[in-house]
Design a protein around this motif. Structure first.
Motif: not given
Length: 296
Positions: A245-248, A257-258, A277-280, A284-285
């Protein structure tokens, strides 16, 4: 295939495919239903079956860019808009889904609509001729709803041009006695304010961004059911949900997309699941406002 309980039964056969084929599947469009989307679909179906009357109700669906508006109306068109030939051997196109012209232009609107009929027309014809060609085709094909995507594009142009287009839309609604649905960003509401009559004709349905709650976790669970990964990722768990949620930023298009990017990496590197780790690595997205900050 019983070991793939984390994948929906309809997609478990994908696990027999090669890595390249599974990655290719990730880029295919697919429908994921959720409460607000189903509410919009039900609202559209209700409009579609409204009995004709002089002043038909209209709807404007608004939301942030890339937040699933077009996906929902295209799903509706797929479910309810398939053309057929009726008992009188007449063509029927229940729904016309057209895209707004790039700027407020009455002729551009008619041309965009005519393109959906695959009928010959002359772009050099005057507006009046194109208008009545549209009206004739709507009647001949028994169209019951017009959907105009990218409705906010009508803000591009002079106030006079904007009023001309909105008056053209009002005329089509009155002449054909069908509901008209606009789809666009929140700026699209400003289009209605060119005339109080337009604002009174449209109900506005706002498609919000996602908040970090149980519904968002359910959405993540629905996404995972369609990811062809050999191991469960448990995306719905609180820590994973918080990171995603923080990234998208609560935007379903950004989330899709993420997750696709993370799933591609998981297939390519052999981990076969999406972990923290994969999400971190895909932080950048994170979407930005497009404004560069000056330092110093």
């Amino acid at each position: 295939m019983s070991e793939y309980a984390h994948i929906h039964p309809d997609f478990r056969h994908l696990m027999a495919l090669s890595d390249k084929e599974r990655i290719a599947f990730l880029d295919r469009p697919r429908w994921i239903g959720y409460a607000t989307a189903h509410q919009i679909l039900e609202t559209l179906q209700g409009l579609l079956h409204k009995p004709q009357r002089p002043r038909m109700p209209n709807l404007l669906i608004v939301g942030e860019p890339n937040n699933g508006k077009t996906t929902i109306v295209r799903r509706f068109a797929d479910l309810c808009g398939t053309g057929y030939v009726n008992g009188d051997s007449e063509p029927v196109k229940p729904i016309i889904l057209a895209e707004s012209p790039p700027s407020a232009d009455e002729k551009g609107l008619y041309i965009s609509i005519l393109e959906q009929f695959f009928a010959p027309y002359r772009a050099t014809d005057p507006c009046a001729k194109l208008r009545y060609q549209v009206i004739h085709l709507f009647r001949a094909c028994h169209v019951r709803m017009l959907i105009i995507d990218e409705f906010h594009s009508l803000l591009t142009g002079s106030p006079i041009k904007q009023r001309e287009v909105m008056n053209a839309i009002k005329l089509l609604c009155n002449e054909l006695a069908i509901p008209i649905v606009g789809v666009g960003t929140r700026d699209a509401v400003r289009v209605l304010h060119t005339d109080p009559q337009h604002a009174s004709r449209f109900d506005v349905f706002s498609l919000p961004t996602w908040t970090l709650n149980n519904e968002f976790q359910k959405l993540l669970g629905a996404f995972e059911l369609m990811l062809p990964l050999r191991q469960a990722s448990r995306l719905h768990q609180p820590e994973m949900a918080l990171m995603l949620h923080s990234i998208c930023d609560g935007n379903i298009g950004n989330l899709h997309r993420l997750l696709v990017a993370c799933a591609c990496d998981a297939i390519q590197d052999g981990t076969e699941c999406i972990d923290k780790q994969a999400i971190e690595a895909k932080a950048w997205m994170r979407p930005t406002s497009g404004v560069r900050e000056l330092i110093g």
